[in-house]
Motif scaffolding. Structure first.
Motif, mmCIF file in Angstrom:
data_model
loop_
_atom_site.group_PDB
_atom_site.id
_atom_site.type_symbol
_atom_site.label_atom_id
_atom_site.label_comp_id
_atom_site.label_asym_id
_atom_site.label_seq_id
_atom_site.Cartn_x
_atom_site.Cartn_y
_atom_site.Cartn_z
ATOM 1 N N GLU A 209 0.687 -1.193 0.023
ATOM 2 C CA GLU A 209 0.098 -0.139 -0.058
ATOM 3 C C GLU A 209 0.654 1.355 -0.047
ATOM 4 N N ILE A 210 0.828 2.150 -1.076
ATOM 5 C CA ILE A 210 1.454 3.302 -1.144
ATOM 6 C C ILE A 210 0.431 4.385 -0.728
ATOM 7 N N ASP A 211 0.537 5.177 0.227
ATOM 8 C CA ASP A 211 -0.251 6.325 0.601
ATOM 9 C C ASP A 211 0.499 7.556 0.158
ATOM 10 N N ALA A 212 -0.243 8.204 -0.851
ATOM 11 C CA ALA A 212 0.338 9.499 -1.181
ATOM 12 C C ALA A 212 -0.840 10.542 -0.979
ATOM 13 N N SER A 213 -2.068 10.063 -0.179
ATOM 14 C CA SER A 213 -3.325 10.888 -0.213
ATOM 15 C C SER A 213 -3.058 12.062 0.314
ATOM 16 N N GLY A 214 -1.965 12.409 1.263
ATOM 17 C CA GLY A 214 -1.897 13.626 1.872
ATOM 18 C C GLY A 214 -1.089 14.677 1.269
ATOM 19 N N LEU A 215 -0.618 14.354 0.155
ATOM 20 C CA LEU A 215 0.368 15.138 -0.656
ATOM 21 C C LEU A 215 0.017 15.875 -1.680
ATOM 22 N N PRO A 216 0.564 17.247 -2.056
ATOM 23 C CA PRO A 216 0.221 17.679 -3.308
ATOM 24 C C PRO A 216 0.293 16.657 -4.419
ATOM 25 N N MET A 217 -0.436 16.814 -5.672
ATOM 26 C CA MET A 217 -0.518 15.775 -6.819
ATOM 27 C C MET A 217 0.818 15.587 -7.447
ATOM 28 N N GLU A 218 1.797 16.678 -7.507
ATOM 29 C CA GLU A 218 2.925 16.506 -8.035
ATOM 30 C C GLU A 218 3.859 15.649 -7.198
ATOM 31 N N HIS A 219 3.939 15.921 -5.825
ATOM 32 C CA HIS A 219 4.771 15.227 -4.839
ATOM 33 C C HIS A 219 4.170 13.657 -4.790
ATOM 34 N N ALA A 220 2.861 13.697 -4.906
ATOM 35 C CA ALA A 220 2.197 12.338 -5.116
ATOM 36 C C ALA A 220 2.764 11.569 -5.933
ATOM 37 N N GLN A 221 2.661 11.823 -7.197
ATOM 38 C CA GLN A 221 3.149 11.439 -8.376
ATOM 39 C C GLN A 221 4.604 10.788 -8.226
ATOM 40 N N ALA A 222 5.458 11.659 -7.843
ATOM 41 C CA ALA A 222 6.880 11.343 -7.728
ATOM 42 C C ALA A 222 7.161 10.283 -6.538
ATOM 43 N N ALA A 223 6.196 10.330 -5.187
ATOM 44 C CA ALA A 223 6.484 9.414 -4.397
ATOM 45 C C ALA A 223 5.935 8.111 -4.729
ATOM 46 N N ILE A 224 4.803 8.079 -5.467
ATOM 47 C CA ILE A 224 4.502 6.737 -5.926
ATOM 48 C C ILE A 224 5.513 6.020 -6.869
ATOM 49 N N LEU A 225 6.026 6.963 -7.949
ATOM 50 C CA LEU A 225 7.172 6.281 -8.608
ATOM 51 C C LEU A 225 8.187 6.054 -8.062
ATOM 52 N N ASP A 226 8.512 6.638 -6.960
ATOM 53 C CA ASP A 226 9.698 6.200 -6.175
ATOM 54 C C ASP A 226 9.533 4.996 -5.543
ATOM 55 N N ALA A 227 8.136 4.637 -4.912
ATOM 56 C CA ALA A 227 8.066 3.574 -4.143
ATOM 57 C C ALA A 227 7.935 2.325 -5.385
ATOM 58 N N LEU A 228 7.146 2.533 -6.376
ATOM 59 C CA LEU A 228 7.277 1.535 -7.610
ATOM 60 C C LEU A 228 8.570 0.999 -7.878
ATOM 61 N N ARG A 229 9.600 2.135 -8.023
ATOM 62 C CA ARG A 229 10.918 1.895 -8.512
ATOM 63 C C ARG A 229 11.440 1.009 -7.489
ATOM 64 N N ALA A 230 11.246 1.223 -6.205
ATOM 65 C CA ALA A 230 11.909 0.496 -4.880
ATOM 66 C C ALA A 230 11.324 -0.911 -5.029
ATOM 67 N N LEU A 231 10.061 -1.062 -5.287
ATOM 68 C CA LEU A 231 9.476 -2.623 -5.542
ATOM 69 C C LEU A 231 10.049 -3.300 -6.541
ATOM 70 N N THR A 232 10.332 -2.603 -7.697
ATOM 71 C CA THR A 232 11.007 -3.244 -8.776
ATOM 72 C C THR A 232 12.221 -3.740 -8.594
ATOM 73 N N GLU A 233 12.988 -2.726 -7.918
ATOM 74 C CA GLU A 233 14.272 -3.076 -7.473
ATOM 75 C C GLU A 233 14.602 -4.364 -6.674
ATOM 76 N N ARG A 234 13.514 -4.820 -5.789
ATOM 77 C CA ARG A 234 13.389 -5.793 -4.972
ATOM 78 C C ARG A 234 13.232 -7.255 -5.850
ATOM 79 N N ALA A 235 13.378 -6.979 -7.191
ATOM 80 C CA ALA A 235 12.897 -8.192 -8.116
ATOM 81 C C ALA A 235 12.197 -9.248 -7.600
ATOM 82 N N GLU A 236 11.119 -8.904 -7.045
ATOM 83 C CA GLU A 236 10.073 -9.810 -6.635
ATOM 84 C C GLU A 236 8.783 -9.528 -7.092
#
Length: 138
Positions: A12-39
């Motif tokens: 669960e990636i909670d960006a609901s309290g962030l301004p949209m541009e920051h939320a998008q960046a936070a989500i992409l960063d979290a997704l990048r971290a998930l892909t780097e786990r290679a699972e």
């Protein structure tokens, strides 16, 4: 709950309290971290409500749209290989371009997507995507 089950629970990636541009960046960063786990994974993305009467953030305050697009292009191969689904939880009144990005599914994100206003439905969808891939015990 065993370790194997916990490892494959939807993230669960909670960006609901962030301004949209920051939320998008936070989500992409979290997704990048998930892909780097290679699972394999599925994720529930809690999106912010659109600002009421506010202008966008000041330039330089958040990653640019070009930076966010570059990041998405960089992580898309990992999303295609590892992501079993992205469930966006967003309010009904999001701007049209944001809704289009959410609903563009595999074309944009490289993996299946769904969008809902109901976090419970998003969790159920993500869990079903994980089970359909045989990643967690029934």
């Amino acid at each position: 709950m065993n370790g194997q089950r916990a490892m494959h629970d939807p993230r669960e990636i909670d960006a609901s309290g962030l301004p949209m541009e920051h939320a998008q960046a936070a989500i992409l960063d979290a997704l990048r971290a998930l892909t780097e786990r290679a699972e394999p994974f599925a994720a529930i993305l809690l999106m912010p409500a659109p600002p009421e009467g506010r202008t966008s953030t000041a330039p330089g305050d958040a990653p640019s749209a070009a930076d966010r697009i570059r990041t998405l292009k960089l992580i898309r191969p990992g999303l295609t290989a590892l992501c079993r689904g992205l469930a966006f939880v967003a309010p009904a009144d999001i701007p049209a371009e944001r809704a289009e990005a959410i609903h563009s599914g595999e074309h944009l994100w490289g993996c299946p997507t769904t969008a809902t206003q109901d976090v419970t439905a998003a969790r159920a969808w993500a869990e079903a995507r994980i089970r359909a891939c045989g990643l967690s015990p029934e």
